[in-house]
Design a protein around this motif. Sequence first.
Motif, PDB file in Angstrom:
ATOM      1  N   GLY A 342       0.760  -1.226   0.130  1.00 40.03           N
ATOM      2  CA  GLY A 342       0.015   0.060  -0.083  1.00 40.03           C
ATOM      3  C   GLY A 342       0.831   1.273  -0.040  1.00 40.03           C
ATOM      4  N   TYR A 343       1.823   1.113  -0.631  1.00 43.24           N
ATOM      5  CA  TYR A 343       2.652   2.428  -0.735  1.00 43.24           C
ATOM      6  C   TYR A 343       1.972   3.678  -1.692  1.00 43.24           C
ATOM      7  N   ILE A 344       1.155   4.247  -1.097  1.00 47.53           N
ATOM      8  CA  ILE A 344       0.527   5.418  -1.899  1.00 47.53           C
ATOM      9  C   ILE A 344       1.097   6.531  -1.677  1.00 47.53           C
ATOM     10  N   LYS A 345       1.170   7.529  -2.642  1.00 44.53           N
ATOM     11  CA  LYS A 345       1.704   8.789  -2.506  1.00 44.53           C
ATOM     12  C   LYS A 345       1.001   9.933  -2.731  1.00 44.53           C
ATOM     13  N   THR A 346      -0.442   9.801  -2.662  1.00 47.45           N
ATOM     14  CA  THR A 346      -1.421  10.814  -2.748  1.00 47.45           C
ATOM     15  C   THR A 346      -2.087  10.802  -1.369  1.00 47.45           C
ATOM     16  N   ALA A 347      -3.185  11.572  -1.223  1.00 49.79           N
ATOM     17  CA  ALA A 347      -4.058  11.944   0.014  1.00 49.79           C
ATOM     18  C   ALA A 347      -5.295  10.823  -0.098  1.00 49.79           C
ATOM     19  N   ALA A 348      -5.304   9.680  -1.100  1.00 49.72           N
ATOM     20  CA  ALA A 348      -6.254   9.005  -1.025  1.00 49.72           C
ATOM     21  C   ALA A 348      -6.500   8.068   0.141  1.00 49.72           C
ATOM     22  N   PRO A 349      -5.427   7.794   0.860  1.00 49.39           N
ATOM     23  CA  PRO A 349      -5.823   6.956   2.337  1.00 49.39           C
ATOM     24  C   PRO A 349      -6.585   7.849   3.232  1.00 49.39           C
ATOM     25  N   ALA A 350      -6.405   9.162   3.409  1.00 55.16           N
ATOM     26  CA  ALA A 350      -7.113   9.887   4.332  1.00 55.16           C
ATOM     27  C   ALA A 350      -8.524  10.287   3.538  1.00 55.16           C
ATOM     28  N   ALA A 351      -8.656  10.314   2.465  1.00 53.04           N
ATOM     29  CA  ALA A 351     -10.151  10.510   1.845  1.00 53.04           C
ATOM     30  C   ALA A 351     -10.991   9.021   2.203  1.00 53.04           C
ATOM     31  N   ASP A 352     -10.212   8.074   1.953  1.00 51.92           N
ATOM     32  CA  ASP A 352     -10.874   6.765   2.295  1.00 51.92           C
ATOM     33  C   ASP A 352     -11.616   6.436   3.624  1.00 51.92           C
ATOM     34  N   ALA A 353     -10.721   7.259   4.408  1.00 50.01           N
ATOM     35  CA  ALA A 353     -10.955   6.877   6.033  1.00 50.01           C
ATOM     36  C   ALA A 353     -12.258   7.952   6.183  1.00 50.01           C
ATOM     37  N   TYR A 354     -12.270   9.100   5.742  1.00 47.92           N
ATOM     38  CA  TYR A 354     -13.380   9.770   5.775  1.00 47.92           C
ATOM     39  C   TYR A 354     -14.628   9.464   5.299  1.00 47.92           C
ATOM     40  N   ALA A 370       0.137  14.036   6.836  1.00 53.84           N
ATOM     41  CA  ALA A 370       1.081  15.342   7.305  1.00 53.84           C
ATOM     42  C   ALA A 370       2.576  14.963   7.572  1.00 53.84           C
ATOM     43  N   GLU A 371       2.546  13.851   8.623  1.00 51.62           N
ATOM     44  CA  GLU A 371       3.605  13.278   9.285  1.00 51.62           C
ATOM     45  C   GLU A 371       4.626  12.654   8.071  1.00 51.62           C
ATOM     46  N   LEU A 372       3.831  11.825   7.347  1.00 52.26           N
ATOM     47  CA  LEU A 372       4.452  10.966   6.132  1.00 52.26           C
ATOM     48  C   LEU A 372       4.944  11.846   5.135  1.00 52.26           C
ATOM     49  N   HIS A 373       4.403  12.854   4.837  1.00 52.49           N
ATOM     50  CA  HIS A 373       4.936  13.896   3.727  1.00 52.49           C
ATOM     51  C   HIS A 373       5.642  15.092   4.130  1.00 52.49           C
ATOM     52  N   GLN A 374       5.937  15.109   5.356  1.00 47.22           N
ATOM     53  CA  GLN A 374       6.346  16.305   6.226  1.00 47.22           C
ATOM     54  C   GLN A 374       5.797  17.630   5.674  1.00 47.22           C
ATOM     55  N   CYS A 375       4.521  17.821   5.772  1.00 47.07           N
ATOM     56  CA  CYS A 375       4.001  19.247   5.610  1.00 47.07           C
ATOM     57  C   CYS A 375       2.775  19.269   6.646  1.00 47.07           C
ATOM     58  N   THR A 376       2.023  20.337   6.415  1.00 47.22           N
ATOM     59  CA  THR A 376       1.354  20.872   7.501  1.00 47.22           C
ATOM     60  C   THR A 376       0.076  20.092   7.425  1.00 47.22           C
ATOM     61  N   PHE A 377      -0.721  20.162   8.671  1.00 46.21           N
ATOM     62  CA  PHE A 377      -1.857  19.348   9.013  1.00 46.21           C
ATOM     63  C   PHE A 377      -2.884  19.891   7.918  1.00 46.21           C
ATOM     64  N   TRP A 378      -2.815  21.574   7.674  1.00 48.08           N
ATOM     65  CA  TRP A 378      -3.717  22.312   6.773  1.00 48.08           C
ATOM     66  C   TRP A 378      -3.541  21.640   5.515  1.00 48.08           C
ATOM     67  N   LYS A 379      -2.342  21.648   4.790  1.00 47.27           N
ATOM     68  CA  LYS A 379      -2.193  21.324   3.566  1.00 47.27           C
ATOM     69  C   LYS A 379      -2.688  19.929   3.359  1.00 47.27           C
ATOM     70  N   ALA A 380      -2.344  19.051   4.360  1.00 48.51           N
ATOM     71  CA  ALA A 380      -2.969  17.631   4.166  1.00 48.51           C
ATOM     72  C   ALA A 380      -4.216  17.526   3.975  1.00 48.51           C
ATOM     73  N   SER A 381      -4.930  18.612   4.718  1.00 47.01           N
ATOM     74  CA  SER A 381      -6.371  18.525   4.810  1.00 47.01           C
ATOM     75  C   SER A 381      -7.055  18.877   3.405  1.00 47.01           C
ATOM     76  N   ARG A 382      -6.228  20.025   2.903  1.00 48.26           N
ATOM     77  CA  ARG A 382      -6.684  20.544   1.725  1.00 48.26           C
ATOM     78  C   ARG A 382      -6.683  19.458   0.454  1.00 48.26           C
ATOM     79  N   LEU A 383      -5.652  18.654   0.551  1.00 43.80           N
ATOM     80  CA  LEU A 383      -5.278  17.710  -0.456  1.00 43.80           C
ATOM     81  C   LEU A 383      -6.293  16.559  -0.329  1.00 43.80           C
ATOM     82  N   THR A 384      -6.646  16.209   1.127  1.00 40.95           N
ATOM     83  CA  THR A 384      -7.810  15.054   1.263  1.00 40.95           C
ATOM     84  C   THR A 384      -9.052  15.709   0.514  1.00 40.95           C
ATOM     85  N   ALA A 385      -9.321  16.953   0.857  1.00 42.58           N
ATOM     86  CA  ALA A 385     -10.536  17.617   0.429  1.00 42.58           C
ATOM     87  C   ALA A 385     -10.569  17.518  -1.144  1.00 42.58           C
ATOM     88  N   ARG A 386      -9.630  17.784  -1.593  1.00 42.18           N
ATOM     89  CA  ARG A 386      -9.346  17.816  -3.278  1.00 42.18           C
ATOM     90  C   ARG A 386      -9.524  16.521  -3.777  1.00 42.18           C
TER      91      ARG A 386
END
Length: 572
Positions: A342-354, A370-386
């Motif tokens: 399951g080495y996925i490089k997108t925000a799909a896992p968080a979208a699946d969880a939602y 966010a921890e995996l990709h070393q970015c902020t929680f808010w950026k990871a949230s935006r990517l998940t929403a997208r």
Amino acid sequence: MYRFTALFGQQRAANGGQIGEAFRNLGLNQVLDHERFALYASADTPVVRIDARSVLVGHAFRCADGKPLAGSSRPEIPLNTDLSLYMSEQFWGDYVLFEFPSAGSFDVTRDPSGGVACVFSTASGFVTSDISTMVDTGLYHRAIDWSFIRENLIYPHIKTGSTGLAEVIELLPGHRLRVSEDGADTSEVWSPWPFVSPGRRYRSASEAAAAVRSAVIKAVEAWADTDRDVLLELSGGLDSSIVAACLRNSKARVTCCNLVTAVPGADERDYAVAMSDLLGQDLHVRTLRVEDAEFDFPPPSNAVAPSTWFLQNAANKLKEAIGREHGVRSFFSGGGGDTAFGYIKTAAPAADAYRERGLLAAARAVRDLAELHQCTFWKASRLTARKLLAPAKPPRVPDLSFVRDTAHRSAANLHPWFTSPPDSLPGDRERIFDLAGAQIFRDGVARSATSHLRMPLLSQPVVEACLRVPSWMWIEGGRNRSVARSAFVDDLPAKILHRRSKGTFMNYSGAVYRRNKHLLRDYLLRGSLEGHGLLDAPALQRFFDRRHDDLDDGFMRIFDLCSIENWVRHQT
């Protein structure tokens, strides 16, 4: 490798005993003479008679206890059972199953992992693991299917069932071929999609880790006990290290090897040594030299489509040499581990969880993202929403660079697994699309045409166990392949268990391109693809005219084209 050929129809009737001698000269002996077909196999290819109306070519293991299927342990099959389906549910392995339920037809089923090559031609009346057998006996004459080549330029690195040879079709893994008096058709026996349904998911990461661990150990030990003498290809990464850990308690004699390059990026020997030391074995290290790269070389004899790069060819020569030196019977690889784990490089896992578990689960997954990709929680949230709001991406993006004819079919029609259920999750789609792409991994490796190439992380029990792990569990704690790390936490050195980096051959490939740019230009612009009007010659010339310091990774596309050109040139 497994070697078999079955003749049917006019091909069988016309040749009779004459072809038997030709096959014997190639090391194939007749093992079955049925009313509808004759089956030939090499002496080192297992052939197991399951019952009066079926025979299995290859190796199969019982899912319940791991025992190999052999003549003395044939399964008791309930009456009126679909044998192909039964085998896919009760057994796993590398095999092709022949069934002859009636005088008027016979079936051929390829196991879900695709460990035994299988192509067929209804026009020429054969099913075989090695097209060169048919060529060498004069039963088939190589002819290129240029419509396939045109599509392969746009959609490389994916099995479609079509091949580059006219009137030759590949039976895809997990599919059945039925040959009858009315013709031939194929159908799907096994699919990954049921294993990602909500009712089959593991409910906790601990349950998932235990299941993945059990499946991986089962697969590695089964193949090690079968082959006995193996060459372990230790890259230094997590996946091959997990395979190594599972070999510690096997009965096999294990030889370890690792490849490095003279340019930075691919020297992982420190990690590989940590695992070879754990096995109590020396690590045999060889260097891939830039000056040894070749672009015009014979593809694997059983290759029915372009698949082998210069890098695979160079690596294969070194590994085969080590294998010959140590007398190994098979090659063990961690190939496909990224896909299975399951080495996925997108925000799909968080979208699946939602979508499946709600807001709280999504918040935890976004934090892990966010921890995996070393970015902020808010950026990871935006990517998940997208990811949640955007339309589903196609399973493959056509590559139209450097091709003259850009007309192409939809990627959704390339492979049966690309047709996803309407309620499927983004992460599950990405995982299964990648799994379809992994089917080509064996094809580009020439040693698989002469020896067994074992990829235990792509074996059926491992794939099924990993598919049942929800995508968000794979990034738990901000670690990629998290469940696999947890499953083998007590078996791996800390430096491997906790590493985030991955080795890359990009610098090596760039150095090869720079050294051979003029050769590559002439190879393509004066080659068969250009001669058939398939390449955009002006665009290629502009690319080759670019300065070295102005390069992006576009040169990797050049290597794709060279791989196709090389295969085409060697078909005549």
